[in-house]
Motif scaffolding. Structure first.
Motif, PDB file in Angstrom:
ATOM      1  N   ARG A 181     140.748   8.174 -32.011  1.00 34.00           N
ATOM      2  CA  ARG A 181     139.691   8.066 -33.021  1.00 34.00           C
ATOM      3  C   ARG A 181     139.630   9.320 -33.891  1.00 34.00           C
ATOM      4  N   PRO A 227     133.775   8.226 -28.100  1.00 35.91           N
ATOM      5  CA  PRO A 227     133.095   7.110 -28.776  1.00 35.91           C
ATOM      6  C   PRO A 227     131.703   6.843 -28.228  1.00 35.91           C
ATOM      7  N   ASP A 244     136.098   7.456 -37.687  1.00 35.28           N
ATOM      8  CA  ASP A 244     136.011   6.339 -36.740  1.00 35.28           C
ATOM      9  C   ASP A 244     134.809   6.511 -35.815  1.00 35.28           C
TER      10      ASP A 244
END
Length: 324
Positions: free
Chosen positions: A16, A277, A20
């Motif tokens: 990522r 994330p 993102d």
């Protein structure tokens, strides 16, 4: 995206980029998510915490550190540390959560962000060195699965309640800190995830800082290998897929959608223990005033770590100075 030499069998940046990560959403809440947590909060606020502060054990960085004990939900007696200003009465208060593995002392949580502050540094149930309980695993891999078969027995819910009871204990010991918005919260990793779950329901807190918070976006976490507490949860989920329904109630990003107080999040681009994330999902979900400090890495040693830590400490001081 961040890149470091490592020997993990997976990419701790998970492919990522920052762009993102800034788009990772929070999962939708169960219909009774708020009702569940408000009931848990009401139960914790009704506890007579009966705090007892012991003699000073250490003095440094403008505070005296005392041992402290208090009662939490279920009649459990927990311990930790109480930091009191050396000079004069406390004007601000903090509840400080810890990472998985517990705490052996005040450590890097002192000095406090602001002068003339007090803080309670509790060990939540099952965690060393002053929260150990028979039957509750001390190791992260066992602790994170303890009682996970039901939302009513999952230990994470009780650990959140331990933070609420710690706040009650601090305000009982220092009545001048009672009232809405008088407390700040700080938590890192495990403590960051617990903070996101605890704070939306408690008016006593006025601002929060969450560093590399865990428990963000469980559906995504279940798809990402890691070296932290998420890995035993992934293994358990493969054998017991219905646990995903329980985890919906303990998602830090879902809770963050209801967290309106000013919040500073320090989230990492590279983290083998808490997938980035999930960290960014917590930040992205916040509806109120939010500040983000992007860390190069979390749970990982690298050149420049001390300097980045100093920058975060300075950001923390400016942030709480503006909001508490």
């Amino acid at each position: 995206m961040a890149s470091f030499a490592h020997d993990f069998p997976f990419d701790p940046a998970y492919g990522r980029t920052l762009d993102d990560l800034l788009r990772v959403p929070a999962p939708p809440a169960p219909e009774d998510f708020a009702a569940f947590w408000k009931a848990r909060h009401d139960e914790a606020r009704a506890v007579a915490t009966a705090p007892v502060a012991g003699p000073a054990e250490e003095e440094r960085d403008g505070v005296r550190l005392h041992g402290v004990t208090f009662t939490s939900v279920g009649g459990v007696r927990l311990g930790g540390w109480l930091a009191l200003p050396v000079d004069g009465p406390a004007e601000r208060g903090f509840v400080i959560g810890h990472g998985y593995g517990g705490r052996q002392g005040a450590g890097a949580d002192v000095p406090l962000p602001l002068p003339r502050s007090a803080a309670i540094l509790p060990c939540v149930r099952g965690m060393g060195s002053r929260g150990l309980l028979p039957g509750v695993p001390e190791d992260a891999a066992g602790h994170v699965l303890h009682g996970v078969g039901s939302r009513d027995t999952y230990v994470i819910g009780d650990c959140v309640a331990d933070l609420w009871c710690a706040a009650s204990a601090l305000q009982e010991l220092l009545p001048q800190l009672a009232g809405p918005g008088r407390l700040g919260y700080m938590g890192e990793s495990f403590g960051g995830g617990l903070g996101a779950l605890a704070l939306p329901w408690d008016e006593r807190f006025g601002a929060a800082q969450l560093t590399v918070p865990t428990f963000g976006n469980h559906p995504l976490r279940l798809s990402l290998p890691c070296a932290g507490s998420g890995e035993p949860v992934r293994a358990h989920h493969r054998e017991h897929p219905t646990v995903a329904e329980v985890l919906r109630y303990f998602d830090a990003a879902t809770a963050a959608t209801l967290l309106e107080l000013p919040t500073l999040v320090a989230a990492a681009l590279f983290d083998p223990a808490v997938p980035p994330p999930g960290q960014f999902a917590v930040h992205n979900a916040l509806p109120g005033h939010r500040e983000l400090m992007v860390l190069r890495a979390g749970h990982f040693s690298y050149e420049g770590l001390a300097e980045e830590g100093g920058e975060l400490a300075a950001r923390r001081t400016r942030f709480f100075g503006a909001w508490l």
